[in-house]
Design a protein around this motif. Structure first.
Motif, PDB file in Angstrom:
ATOM      1  N   GLY A  38      58.974 -60.633 -33.553  1.00 61.27           N
ATOM      2  CA  GLY A  38      58.643 -60.664 -32.129  1.00 61.27           C
ATOM      3  C   GLY A  38      57.502 -59.729 -31.721  1.00 61.27           C
ATOM      4  N   ALA A  39      56.800 -59.151 -32.685  1.00 61.90           N
ATOM      5  CA  ALA A  39      55.671 -58.269 -32.377  1.00 61.90           C
ATOM      6  C   ALA A  39      54.507 -59.084 -31.812  1.00 61.90           C
ATOM      7  CB  ALA A  39      55.215 -57.519 -33.631  1.00 61.90           C
ATOM      8  N   GLY A  40      53.709 -58.438 -30.967  1.00 63.79           N
ATOM      9  CA  GLY A  40      52.539 -59.077 -30.387  1.00 63.79           C
ATOM     10  C   GLY A  40      51.369 -59.046 -31.345  1.00 63.79           C
ATOM     11  N   LYS A  41      50.304 -59.766 -30.978  1.00 71.46           N
ATOM     12  CA  LYS A  41      49.114 -59.845 -31.828  1.00 71.46           C
ATOM     13  C   LYS A  41      48.506 -58.476 -32.132  1.00 71.46           C
ATOM     14  CE  LYS A  41      45.962 -62.992 -31.423  1.00 71.46           C
ATOM     15  NZ  LYS A  41      44.915 -63.878 -30.864  1.00 71.46           N
ATOM     16  N   ASP A  42      48.707 -57.516 -31.232  1.00 72.98           N
ATOM     17  CA  ASP A  42      48.136 -56.184 -31.437  1.00 72.98           C
ATOM     18  C   ASP A  42      48.819 -55.414 -32.571  1.00 72.98           C
ATOM     19  OD1 ASP A  42      50.494 -55.939 -29.931  1.00 72.98           O
ATOM     20  OD2 ASP A  42      49.764 -54.170 -28.885  1.00 72.98           O
ATOM     21  N   GLN A  43      49.926 -55.956 -33.081  1.00 74.03           N
ATOM     22  CA  GLN A  43      50.651 -55.310 -34.173  1.00 74.03           C
ATOM     23  C   GLN A  43      50.276 -55.901 -35.546  1.00 74.03           C
ATOM     24  OE1 GLN A  43      52.832 -52.595 -33.644  1.00 74.03           O
ATOM     25  NE2 GLN A  43      51.787 -52.763 -31.685  1.00 74.03           N
ATOM     26  N   LYS A  61      41.862 -67.923 -31.931  1.00 75.72           N
ATOM     27  CA  LYS A  61      42.317 -68.989 -31.032  1.00 75.72           C
ATOM     28  C   LYS A  61      43.832 -68.973 -30.822  1.00 75.72           C
ATOM     29  CE  LYS A  61      38.270 -71.068 -30.663  1.00 75.72           C
ATOM     30  NZ  LYS A  61      37.551 -71.260 -29.442  1.00 75.72           N
ATOM     31  N   VAL A  62      44.548 -68.100 -31.545  1.00 75.32           N
ATOM     32  CA  VAL A  62      45.997 -67.983 -31.337  1.00 75.32           C
ATOM     33  C   VAL A  62      46.189 -67.370 -29.946  1.00 75.32           C
ATOM     34  CG1 VAL A  62      48.110 -66.814 -32.116  1.00 75.32           C
ATOM     35  CG2 VAL A  62      46.501 -67.719 -33.796  1.00 75.32           C
ATOM     36  N   PRO A  63      47.055 -67.962 -29.115  1.00 75.67           N
ATOM     37  CA  PRO A  63      47.244 -67.442 -27.755  1.00 75.67           C
ATOM     38  C   PRO A  63      47.629 -65.955 -27.751  1.00 75.67           C
ATOM     39  CG  PRO A  63      48.371 -69.543 -28.020  1.00 75.67           C
ATOM     40  CD  PRO A  63      47.889 -69.128 -29.378  1.00 75.67           C
ATOM     41  N   GLU A  64      47.137 -65.230 -26.754  1.00 74.15           N
ATOM     42  CA  GLU A  64      47.413 -63.786 -26.662  1.00 74.15           C
ATOM     43  C   GLU A  64      48.893 -63.488 -26.472  1.00 74.15           C
ATOM     44  OE1 GLU A  64      45.349 -61.227 -27.329  1.00 74.15           O
ATOM     45  OE2 GLU A  64      43.952 -62.796 -27.899  1.00 74.15           O
ATOM     46  N   ASP A  65      49.650 -64.445 -25.929  1.00 73.46           N
ATOM     47  CA  ASP A  65      51.080 -64.209 -25.709  1.00 73.46           C
ATOM     48  C   ASP A  65      51.946 -64.690 -26.874  1.00 73.46           C
ATOM     49  OD1 ASP A  65      50.726 -66.929 -25.283  1.00 73.46           O
ATOM     50  OD2 ASP A  65      51.843 -66.970 -23.396  1.00 73.46           O
ATOM     51  N   LYS A  87      43.462 -64.061 -43.113  1.00 72.29           N
ATOM     52  CA  LYS A  87      44.889 -63.946 -42.845  1.00 72.29           C
ATOM     53  C   LYS A  87      45.149 -62.621 -42.149  1.00 72.29           C
ATOM     54  CE  LYS A  87      46.159 -66.711 -46.848  1.00 72.29           C
ATOM     55  NZ  LYS A  87      46.874 -66.726 -48.121  1.00 72.29           N
ATOM     56  N   TRP A  88      46.230 -62.572 -41.380  1.00 74.63           N
ATOM     57  CA  TRP A  88      46.610 -61.384 -40.626  1.00 74.63           C
ATOM     58  C   TRP A  88      48.051 -61.030 -40.933  1.00 74.63           C
ATOM     59  CZ3 TRP A  88      43.479 -58.769 -37.005  1.00 74.63           C
ATOM     60  CH2 TRP A  88      42.204 -59.302 -36.887  1.00 74.63           C
ATOM     61  N   LYS A  89      48.319 -59.735 -41.156  1.00 72.12           N
ATOM     62  CA  LYS A  89      49.652 -59.268 -41.544  1.00 72.12           C
ATOM     63  C   LYS A  89      50.292 -58.467 -40.414  1.00 72.12           C
ATOM     64  CE  LYS A  89      51.942 -56.739 -45.255  1.00 72.12           C
ATOM     65  NZ  LYS A  89      51.708 -55.963 -46.481  1.00 72.12           N
ATOM     66  N   CYS A  90      51.545 -58.800 -40.120  1.00 68.89           N
ATOM     67  CA  CYS A  90      52.319 -58.114 -39.094  1.00 68.89           C
ATOM     68  C   CYS A  90      52.925 -56.826 -39.662  1.00 68.89           C
ATOM     69  CB  CYS A  90      53.439 -59.044 -38.612  1.00 68.89           C
ATOM     70  SG  CYS A  90      54.448 -58.348 -37.277  1.00 68.89           S
ATOM     71  N   ILE A  91      53.374 -55.962 -38.767  1.00 66.09           N
ATOM     72  CA  ILE A  91      54.039 -54.736 -39.188  1.00 66.09           C
ATOM     73  C   ILE A  91      55.318 -55.018 -39.984  1.00 66.09           C
ATOM     74  CG2 ILE A  91      53.061 -53.278 -37.380  1.00 66.09           C
ATOM     75  CD1 ILE A  91      55.689 -53.683 -35.793  1.00 66.09           C
ATOM     76  N   CYS A  92      55.891 -56.213 -39.823  1.00 66.40           N
ATOM     77  CA  CYS A  92      57.109 -56.577 -40.558  1.00 66.40           C
ATOM     78  C   CYS A  92      56.799 -57.283 -41.873  1.00 66.40           C
ATOM     79  CB  CYS A  92      58.001 -57.461 -39.702  1.00 66.40           C
ATOM     80  SG  CYS A  92      57.443 -59.180 -39.559  1.00 66.40           S
ATOM     81  N   SER A  93      55.514 -57.419 -42.192  1.00 69.57           N
ATOM     82  CA  SER A  93      55.029 -58.067 -43.416  1.00 69.57           C
ATOM     83  C   SER A  93      54.871 -59.578 -43.318  1.00 69.57           C
ATOM     84  CB  SER A  93      55.885 -57.710 -44.632  1.00 69.57           C
ATOM     85  OG  SER A  93      55.821 -56.316 -44.864  1.00 69.57           O
ATOM     86  N   TYR A  94      55.196 -60.185 -42.179  1.00 74.42           N
ATOM     87  CA  TYR A  94      54.894 -61.605 -41.984  1.00 74.42           C
ATOM     88  C   TYR A  94      53.383 -61.770 -42.033  1.00 74.42           C
ATOM     89  CZ  TYR A  94      53.997 -65.968 -39.464  1.00 74.42           C
ATOM     90  OH  TYR A  94      53.544 -67.215 -39.092  1.00 74.42           O
ATOM     91  N   VAL A  95      52.915 -62.832 -42.676  1.00 72.69           N
ATOM     92  CA  VAL A  95      51.479 -63.095 -42.755  1.00 72.69           C
ATOM     93  C   VAL A  95      51.155 -64.371 -41.991  1.00 72.69           C
ATOM     94  CG1 VAL A  95      49.555 -63.621 -44.310  1.00 72.69           C
ATOM     95  CG2 VAL A  95      51.259 -61.903 -44.967  1.00 72.69           C
TER      96      VAL A  95
END
Length: 51
Positions: free
Chosen positions: A42-47, A31-35, A3-11
């Motif tokens: 609305g944060a990108g995958k790099d966040q 496999k999640v698209p880079e965009d 699992k991956w966690k966003c800066i806003c805590s969305y997982v």
């Protein structure tokens, strides 16, 4: 699958995916698209950090 966690805590859970935004259940993070953007903030995958 990891699992991956966003800066806003969305997982992002690969077992659930994000079908409302074009990512079907079972889609691994690699496999999640880079965009793709966090559906909450609305944060990108790099966040995102691996949990």
């Amino acid at each position: 699958m990891e699992k991956w966690k966003c800066i806003c805590s969305y997982v992002y859970d690969p077992a659930k995916g994000d079908p409302d935004n074009g990512v079907p259940a079972g889609t691994p993070w690699e496999k999640v698209p880079e965009d793709w953007l966090c559906p909450i903030c609305g944060a990108g995958k790099d966040q995102f950090e691996k949990m």
